[in-house]
Write a protein that holds these residues in place. Sequence first.
Motif, PDB file in Angstrom:
ATOM      1  N   THR A   1      -2.507  -3.016   8.159  1.00  0.00           N
ATOM      2  CA  THR A   1      -2.409  -1.720   7.098  1.00  0.00           C
ATOM      3  C   THR A   1      -1.513  -2.349   6.002  1.00  0.00           C
ATOM      4  O   THR A   1      -1.188  -1.368   5.276  1.00  0.00           O
ATOM      5  N   THR A   2      -0.989  -3.586   6.224  1.00  0.00           N
ATOM      6  CA  THR A   2       0.071  -3.930   4.973  1.00  0.00           C
ATOM      7  C   THR A   2      -0.428  -5.069   4.364  1.00  0.00           C
ATOM      8  O   THR A   2      -1.240  -5.015   3.347  1.00  0.00           O
TER       9      THR A   2
ATOM     10  N   LYS B   1      -3.999  -5.932   1.068  1.00  0.00           N
ATOM     11  CA  LYS B   1      -3.426  -6.402  -0.231  1.00  0.00           C
ATOM     12  C   LYS B   1      -4.138  -7.854  -0.649  1.00  0.00           C
ATOM     13  O   LYS B   1      -4.483  -7.736  -1.708  1.00  0.00           O
ATOM     14  N   LEU B   2      -4.121  -8.770   0.385  1.00  0.00           N
ATOM     15  CA  LEU B   2      -4.612 -10.007   0.151  1.00  0.00           C
ATOM     16  C   LEU B   2      -6.000  -9.942  -0.116  1.00  0.00           C
ATOM     17  O   LEU B   2      -6.544 -10.825  -0.950  1.00  0.00           O
TER      18      LEU B   2
ATOM     19  N   ARG C   1      -0.382 -17.182  -5.756  1.00  0.00           N
ATOM     20  CA  ARG C   1       0.046 -16.006  -6.214  1.00  0.00           C
ATOM     21  C   ARG C   1       1.358 -15.825  -5.348  1.00  0.00           C
ATOM     22  O   ARG C   1       1.778 -16.159  -4.355  1.00  0.00           O
ATOM     23  N   SER C   2       2.347 -14.717  -5.996  1.00  0.00           N
ATOM     24  CA  SER C   2       3.527 -14.382  -5.345  1.00  0.00           C
ATOM     25  C   SER C   2       2.972 -12.974  -4.416  1.00  0.00           C
ATOM     26  O   SER C   2       2.355 -12.026  -4.982  1.00  0.00           O
ATOM     27  N   TRP C   3       3.445 -13.008  -3.015  1.00  0.00           N
ATOM     28  CA  TRP C   3       3.131 -11.569  -2.294  1.00  0.00           C
ATOM     29  C   TRP C   3       4.343 -10.869  -2.028  1.00  0.00           C
ATOM     30  O   TRP C   3       4.146 -10.023  -1.180  1.00  0.00           O
ATOM     31  N   ALA C   4       5.253 -10.981  -2.692  1.00  0.00           N
ATOM     32  CA  ALA C   4       6.512 -10.197  -2.329  1.00  0.00           C
ATOM     33  C   ALA C   4       6.192  -8.871  -2.685  1.00  0.00           C
ATOM     34  O   ALA C   4       5.644  -8.580  -3.628  1.00  0.00           O
ATOM     35  N   ASP C   5       6.869  -7.957  -1.693  1.00  0.00           N
ATOM     36  CA  ASP C   5       6.675  -6.652  -2.095  1.00  0.00           C
ATOM     37  C   ASP C   5       7.640  -6.297  -3.226  1.00  0.00           C
ATOM     38  O   ASP C   5       8.461  -6.858  -3.794  1.00  0.00           O
TER      39      ASP C   5
ATOM     40  N   PHE D   1       6.480  -0.061   8.117  1.00  0.00           N
ATOM     41  CA  PHE D   1       5.971   1.009   9.104  1.00  0.00           C
ATOM     42  C   PHE D   1       7.082   2.091   9.285  1.00  0.00           C
ATOM     43  O   PHE D   1       6.428   3.173   9.741  1.00  0.00           O
ATOM     44  N   ALA D   2       8.276   2.120   8.580  1.00  0.00           N
ATOM     45  CA  ALA D   2       9.237   3.196   8.639  1.00  0.00           C
ATOM     46  C   ALA D   2       8.739   4.367   8.226  1.00  0.00           C
ATOM     47  O   ALA D   2       8.228   4.480   6.977  1.00  0.00           O
ATOM     48  N   GLY D   3       8.685   5.555   8.663  1.00  0.00           N
ATOM     49  CA  GLY D   3       8.555   6.754   8.236  1.00  0.00           C
ATOM     50  C   GLY D   3       6.950   7.208   8.124  1.00  0.00           C
ATOM     51  O   GLY D   3       6.323   8.419   7.866  1.00  0.00           O
TER      52      GLY D   3
END
Length: 289
Positions: free
Chosen positions: A102-103, A107-108, A285-289, A241-243
């Motif tokens: 789910t993260t 996105k990828l 690509r950069s995949w940093a949040d 995953f927090a919250g």
Amino acid sequence: MLRDLAWLLQLGEVGHVTETAAALGTSQPTLSRSLARVEAELGVRVFERTPTGMEVTPDGRVVLDAARDLVVRHQQLRADLANRLDPDTGIVRLAFLDSMATTLVPKLLRAFHAEAPGVKVALSQEPAHDIRSDLDRGAVELGLTMDRAADLGWLAVQRERLVVVVPPTHRFSDRSRVDLAELADDELVTTPPGFGHSALVQALLAEAGVSPRVSFESADLATIEGLVAAGLGVAIVPEAFAGQSGSVGLALSSPSATRTIGLTWRTERPLAPPAERFLAFVRSRSWAD
């Protein structure tokens, strides 16, 4: 053998050795040897020579019917493989950890689909040891995992911060940061032994010098967060995953509270063009949040 069968089909249609050889771009003796190989292999005569050319025998008719099926299936196989390996329309086989479902993975895939809409990505969601097994046996070409093996290719994709999640009624729920040593008496919800995330959590706990009692285990980090939100313990999870179900995320004071996600693949042979395209895309690509 397939070439011999294809030549026999051509000979059956033309009915003359000399004309068939010319159409195939080969010599008459070469075509005759091809016919002899098939007849010797099957133990029947496929053609009889007549004053007007070559006549198919009853056994030969059976042979030609089967040969036609085999040649057509072989042509279809080659076409199917060419389609699978086409960098614009082929298939990428990608395995990934459950915790990325789910993260990072959506996105990828969303970004890759925008660039290569004709490429299909076949997904396998599984633990790290299964990803390695699937790579070894060729069931997948690429894996998204935390495990970096010396004998596999590796591309770091994203570094994620780990946090502690606690129930909303927890004594530290109004804090923004916590030291793991402060949670020594809390029950822990975590993944089972043998999972990469479990090893990461145990390393952080050992660094803090604590060993809390495990209350529940689950292979799914979203489930773990839900159990924490229900008041069944605390957990260490990626920040994303927090919250999600009402838990409270607290930053950890340890600088090593991170996990690195990377793409991994076998290097002893080239990747298929669609997988190579996917790898090159992720690398660009950069995949940093």
